[in-house]
Motif scaffolding. Sequence first.
Motif, PDB file in Angstrom:
ATOM      1  N   VAL A 181       0.879  -1.208  -0.075  1.00 46.35           N
ATOM      2  CA  VAL A 181      -0.029   0.148  -0.142  1.00 46.35           C
ATOM      3  C   VAL A 181       0.849   1.284  -0.160  1.00 46.35           C
ATOM      4  O   VAL A 181       1.796   1.430   0.918  1.00 46.35           O
ATOM      5  CB  VAL A 181      -0.943  -0.006   1.237  1.00 46.35           C
ATOM      6  CG1 VAL A 181      -1.798   1.263   1.148  1.00 46.35           C
ATOM      7  CG2 VAL A 181      -1.881  -1.204   1.068  1.00 46.35           C
ATOM      8  N   SER A 182       0.738   2.058  -0.986  1.00 51.01           N
ATOM      9  CA  SER A 182       1.510   3.404  -1.146  1.00 51.01           C
ATOM     10  C   SER A 182       0.606   4.627  -0.671  1.00 51.01           C
ATOM     11  O   SER A 182       1.124   5.518  -0.369  1.00 51.01           O
ATOM     12  CB  SER A 182       1.983   3.525  -2.439  1.00 51.01           C
ATOM     13  OG  SER A 182       1.058   3.542  -3.250  1.00 51.01           O
ATOM     14  N   VAL A 213     -13.400   0.341   5.312  1.00 46.92           N
ATOM     15  CA  VAL A 213     -12.079   0.160   4.758  1.00 46.92           C
ATOM     16  C   VAL A 213     -10.993   0.423   6.155  1.00 46.92           C
ATOM     17  O   VAL A 213     -11.076   1.534   6.736  1.00 46.92           O
ATOM     18  CB  VAL A 213     -11.810   1.119   3.608  1.00 46.92           C
ATOM     19  CG1 VAL A 213     -10.467   0.953   3.343  1.00 46.92           C
ATOM     20  CG2 VAL A 213     -12.711   1.041   2.367  1.00 46.92           C
ATOM     21  N   SER A 214     -10.057  -0.453   6.093  1.00 47.36           N
ATOM     22  CA  SER A 214      -9.608  -0.377   7.212  1.00 47.36           C
ATOM     23  C   SER A 214      -7.937  -0.619   6.982  1.00 47.36           C
ATOM     24  O   SER A 214      -7.812  -1.743   6.008  1.00 47.36           O
ATOM     25  CB  SER A 214      -9.925  -1.412   8.417  1.00 47.36           C
ATOM     26  OG  SER A 214      -9.089  -1.391   9.682  1.00 47.36           O
ATOM     27  N   HIS A 215      -6.882  -0.216   7.547  1.00 44.75           N
ATOM     28  CA  HIS A 215      -5.663  -0.396   7.412  1.00 44.75           C
ATOM     29  C   HIS A 215      -4.734  -0.114   8.264  1.00 44.75           C
ATOM     30  O   HIS A 215      -5.054   0.910   9.086  1.00 44.75           O
ATOM     31  CB  HIS A 215      -5.133   0.168   6.025  1.00 44.75           C
ATOM     32  CG  HIS A 215      -3.850  -0.465   5.436  1.00 44.75           C
ATOM     33  ND1 HIS A 215      -3.630  -1.657   4.934  1.00 44.75           N
ATOM     34  CD2 HIS A 215      -2.582   0.325   5.470  1.00 44.75           C
ATOM     35  CE1 HIS A 215      -2.198  -1.732   4.892  1.00 44.75           C
ATOM     36  NE2 HIS A 215      -1.559  -0.639   5.215  1.00 44.75           N
ATOM     37  N   LEU A 216      -3.713  -0.732   8.857  1.00 44.36           N
ATOM     38  CA  LEU A 216      -2.954  -0.498   9.922  1.00 44.36           C
ATOM     39  C   LEU A 216      -1.478  -0.388   9.475  1.00 44.36           C
ATOM     40  O   LEU A 216      -0.830  -0.974   8.784  1.00 44.36           O
ATOM     41  CB  LEU A 216      -2.730  -1.639  10.921  1.00 44.36           C
ATOM     42  CG  LEU A 216      -2.055  -1.592  12.166  1.00 44.36           C
ATOM     43  CD1 LEU A 216      -2.569  -0.440  13.105  1.00 44.36           C
ATOM     44  CD2 LEU A 216      -1.913  -2.747  12.836  1.00 44.36           C
ATOM     45  N   PHE A 217      -1.062   0.912   9.986  1.00 43.04           N
ATOM     46  CA  PHE A 217       0.386   1.252   9.641  1.00 43.04           C
ATOM     47  C   PHE A 217       1.356   1.146  10.622  1.00 43.04           C
ATOM     48  O   PHE A 217       1.009   1.531  11.954  1.00 43.04           O
ATOM     49  CB  PHE A 217       0.404   2.667   8.889  1.00 43.04           C
ATOM     50  CG  PHE A 217      -0.287   3.166   7.774  1.00 43.04           C
ATOM     51  CD1 PHE A 217       0.124   2.966   6.479  1.00 43.04           C
ATOM     52  CD2 PHE A 217      -1.662   3.678   7.806  1.00 43.04           C
ATOM     53  CE1 PHE A 217      -0.631   3.276   5.227  1.00 43.04           C
ATOM     54  CE2 PHE A 217      -2.560   3.630   6.879  1.00 43.04           C
ATOM     55  CZ  PHE A 217      -1.876   3.615   5.665  1.00 43.04           C
ATOM     56  N   GLN A 218       2.495   0.501  10.305  1.00 38.99           N
ATOM     57  CA  GLN A 218       3.673   0.466  11.386  1.00 38.99           C
ATOM     58  C   GLN A 218       4.684   1.381  11.238  1.00 38.99           C
ATOM     59  O   GLN A 218       5.665   1.197  10.123  1.00 38.99           O
ATOM     60  CB  GLN A 218       4.242  -0.965  11.344  1.00 38.99           C
ATOM     61  CG  GLN A 218       3.176  -2.300  11.611  1.00 38.99           C
ATOM     62  CD  GLN A 218       2.803  -2.363  13.053  1.00 38.99           C
ATOM     63  OE1 GLN A 218       3.521  -1.542  14.034  1.00 38.99           O
ATOM     64  NE2 GLN A 218       1.584  -3.078  13.380  1.00 38.99           N
ATOM     65  N   CYS A 219       4.741   2.413  12.034  1.00 38.96           N
ATOM     66  CA  CYS A 219       5.382   3.471  12.018  1.00 38.96           C
ATOM     67  C   CYS A 219       6.611   3.668  12.812  1.00 38.96           C
ATOM     68  O   CYS A 219       7.406   4.713  12.902  1.00 38.96           O
ATOM     69  CB  CYS A 219       4.600   4.958  11.773  1.00 38.96           C
ATOM     70  SG  CYS A 219       3.150   4.953  10.995  1.00 38.96           S
ATOM     71  N   GLY A 220       7.029   2.525  13.484  1.00 38.37           N
ATOM     72  CA  GLY A 220       7.861   2.684  14.149  1.00 38.37           C
ATOM     73  C   GLY A 220       9.326   2.768  13.666  1.00 38.37           C
ATOM     74  O   GLY A 220       9.399   2.647  12.449  1.00 38.37           O
ATOM     75  N   GLN A 221      10.534   2.796  14.440  1.00 33.82           N
ATOM     76  CA  GLN A 221      11.804   2.764  14.202  1.00 33.82           C
ATOM     77  C   GLN A 221      12.089   1.473  13.242  1.00 33.82           C
ATOM     78  O   GLN A 221      11.916   0.574  13.964  1.00 33.82           O
ATOM     79  CB  GLN A 221      12.715   3.150  15.304  1.00 33.82           C
ATOM     80  CG  GLN A 221      13.972   3.533  14.806  1.00 33.82           C
ATOM     81  CD  GLN A 221      15.085   3.707  16.055  1.00 33.82           C
ATOM     82  OE1 GLN A 221      14.823   3.213  17.316  1.00 33.82           O
ATOM     83  NE2 GLN A 221      16.127   4.172  15.933  1.00 33.82           N
ATOM     84  N   GLN A 222      12.671   1.879  12.247  1.00 37.86           N
ATOM     85  CA  GLN A 222      12.975   0.647  11.210  1.00 37.86           C
ATOM     86  C   GLN A 222      14.514   0.618  11.371  1.00 37.86           C
ATOM     87  O   GLN A 222      15.149   1.385  10.700  1.00 37.86           O
ATOM     88  CB  GLN A 222      12.473   1.168   9.963  1.00 37.86           C
ATOM     89  CG  GLN A 222      11.102   1.263   9.966  1.00 37.86           C
ATOM     90  CD  GLN A 222      10.429   1.720   8.674  1.00 37.86           C
ATOM     91  OE1 GLN A 222      11.142   1.840   7.579  1.00 37.86           O
ATOM     92  NE2 GLN A 222       9.255   2.688   8.503  1.00 37.86           N
TER      93      GLN A 222
END
Length: 699
Positions: free
Chosen positions: A21-22, A147-156
Amino acid sequence: MEDHKYSSSGRKAFLLANGQVSQVYYPDGRVAAVVAQSNTGNGDKNKFYFYDRDAAGTLVCSLDENAVGCANDSTGNPEGMRLVMTKTGGLLSRNEGTILKRWKWDRKAQQSGELPDMPLRICLNDHLVLTFNGRDDIEVRFVCEGVSHLFQCGQQLRRRQSYLSTCEIVRHGAHRGKLIPRIPTKSLQDRQRDLVQEFAALRNINKPASRNIRHNPEVREVMHKLEDAFEPYQERIESGAYTTPYLDGEWRREAFEKTMAEVPRISETGHETGGPPTHAELCGVVPQDRLFAEAQDGRMSPLGPLPVTWPTELQVRQELRKINPALKRGFMLRSASGRYSRDLPVHVDLQGLRKLPPVTPATLDQTLNAHPNELVVVVCLREDDQLCVRARQLFEMIEADLHTPSTASGLAGASSKRSNQNQQDEEAMNIPPTKVYSFAMTHSRYMTNRFGVQTLPAYLVFYRARLVRANVMGARPINIIKERSPPRVLIVDPADFRSQLQMEKLLKRHHIESELAISTKDAIAHLQFRASITTANAITFYGIVLLDASLEPTQARAIADLARRTAAATERGAVIVVSMLPAGSVARERLQGGVLLEPAAEELIASICDVATTKPFKSATLDSLLERFDQHLRTTRGGDAAEPEENTTHYGYKKADLVRMLKLASRDAQQGTFLPPSFRLGMQLSANRAVFRGVRLER
């Protein structure tokens, strides 16, 4: 490569780039979130931007791969919070500017501050919620109109362990005091050894051998013995010695030789006379050459001439089939497919029961003398037998009717109406004055010794302490009901394999039989084969034909016309043709029960189909299609075409049979016809009708 994913209402929801997903959109088309790859990474680090649902597209949250950014509560809540994170620390404040928390990521640093209470939730707007559980665990969830989506935005980070945690300090030499990192690596020899072991494991899975088993000597020994035992069979298979799937003509000789090889030899003592006995004579077997000599001399055995060569197993089966041909299956056997719970439901009315009073050997004579002007029925039962439980229920129903004023009206009492249709038999309306008792056969052998009761369930009818009738009850009655089966379904879907699997699972869950065709040729072949079936009670048409909307109109017309002709050729046949549109191509407002309202001509494949829906459909859509099929069947074949047919044919005892027996017993008692005192019931058939070796037996 970019692609769009749509919501259930048909609106654009996601933009996919390389399978990920972009971009995420609001229902009005505005951008809600953007995921961009970092320039410093190799495709595994992303930056996240989240926007408000306003005309200006206000930025409400921004985070990079190092969890550096900010988040702002834009819902207008005066208690809303702001979160700012840098490379060294973070800050949490109110919207009006009051600072709540200030901290540093390095917890060992001076004035590192205090982290906020976890988890920290910040509502960015009505559809975006940020959850902060630490620098490495930051989530942003988007939820809007299904419509649902979960973004993982932690330190990579590519690794979270520092080289300093595994290094060693040099104590001696020129490099004394330096730190040398210790990184576990494999040498070329280790890699070659692991590769050999990996391929050996794969080889053992495909073709296990004892020489490849090194760590367990016991298993290796067992495998070696099995290989030695099966090696001759493997050679015979590879050389083609086994050419027939049945026993050949030499099977008896080979079996005889193997048996004789295992017979132990008798050691000689030196005092024997005559020639040594053969193995056949010791075992009482006539030698083969003597059999051949008797056959050639014309001497006959009771079974006919002895054969010179033994027939094969296939020849024996063929001869037996000629002598004893298979009997034709009757209608009842052909109809009994094993699904008794669906095709042969048993209807039993268990309402209005009255418990039977028990009687014992000590109180039997006293009970019989206590009712001089009434029939006394003693039912012999067991508590652990199903037929006895059924018999008890029948007599409890009679006992309940006897205590109903409208039913127990004497030997010629007036009839009363029954609420149940199964109780409308005129003979069951008038029950003679009767008292019913139960006798537990597991507690005593008194009834067996006195009256010879050996088969259960049984009943004894007395009048003035004298035996009038005695018999064994039959099996449980079974009403045979012919119910309407669901229509057979034909699915014509060339390429959507995921949709095919989902629809087949749905139909199987609803016990609906279906076939799948991936081309027009396969669909026509299915229709022709179904129409060519001549077996009794077989379904020779498809009630529902599902066509993919991507089919050409000429192909769809050929399948639909053949399906309609096949259904019209049967007595109770009808068919509806359904067009299956891709998921997301139709607005949700146009669907009612999963079926498209007022479909256009192109949605019905050039007006060829009757109904249009989307795939893969749910249970509600299937119910709507079945309801439309029933309506179409009633319209085409009449109003009662979809109703089940009932046949009251049954076997076994019913309540009316017992009431009829009580009437006959009352008539015999009034006429003075009693059974002799020496009467013994003995062994009796437990069914009214039976067939034994082709002979029909009736009790």
